[in-house]
Design a protein around this motif. Structure first.
Motif, mmCIF file in Angstrom:
data_model
loop_
_atom_site.group_PDB
_atom_site.id
_atom_site.type_symbol
_atom_site.label_atom_id
_atom_site.label_comp_id
_atom_site.label_asym_id
_atom_site.label_seq_id
_atom_site.Cartn_x
_atom_site.Cartn_y
_atom_site.Cartn_z
ATOM 1 N N UNK A 1 0.799 -1.233 0.000
ATOM 2 C CA UNK A 1 0.000 0.000 0.000
ATOM 3 C C UNK A 1 0.829 1.279 0.000
ATOM 4 N N UNK A 2 1.925 1.319 0.736
ATOM 5 C CA UNK A 2 2.726 2.546 0.815
ATOM 6 C C UNK A 2 3.324 2.943 -0.526
ATOM 7 N N UNK A 3 3.482 1.995 -1.426
ATOM 8 C CA UNK A 3 4.013 2.284 -2.767
ATOM 9 C C UNK A 3 2.919 2.275 -3.827
ATOM 10 N N UNK A 4 1.666 2.037 -3.387
ATOM 11 C CA UNK A 4 0.543 1.902 -4.323
ATOM 12 C C UNK A 4 0.911 0.887 -5.408
ATOM 13 N N UNK A 5 1.373 -0.284 -4.954
ATOM 14 C CA UNK A 5 1.957 -1.279 -5.849
ATOM 15 C C UNK A 5 1.384 -2.658 -5.583
ATOM 16 N N UNK A 6 1.091 -3.364 -6.668
ATOM 17 C CA UNK A 6 0.727 -4.781 -6.609
ATOM 18 C C UNK A 6 1.621 -5.496 -7.601
#
Length: 71
Positions: free
Chosen positions: A36-41
């Protein structure tokens, strides 16, 4: 928040990836990582029979993060 948990990377079980990462390992190296902190999946659907990727997914996750621009 649990105050007994240290936020120092060296005290965490997975010090090379962000503290808020959620990892899900599948069979033969499939991986889903949500950060979540990197807005990454990150989703790895490949199949690897000769390497037990499930034991150390941190390498892939940390290298993908390192390849991205700073947050």
């Amino acid at each position: 928040a649990n105050q007994s948990l240290s936020s120092r990377p060296e005290d965490r079980p997975r010090p090379t990836i962000p503290e808020d990462a959620f990892l899900m390992n599948g069979q033969f190296g499939q991986l889903t990582a949500v950060i979540p902190s990197r807005r990454l999946v990150i989703v790895r659907l490949g199949e690897t029979h000769d390497w037990d990727f499930s034991k150390d997914p941190d390498v892939l996750v940390s290298e993908v993060i390192a390849a991205l621009p700073p947050a």
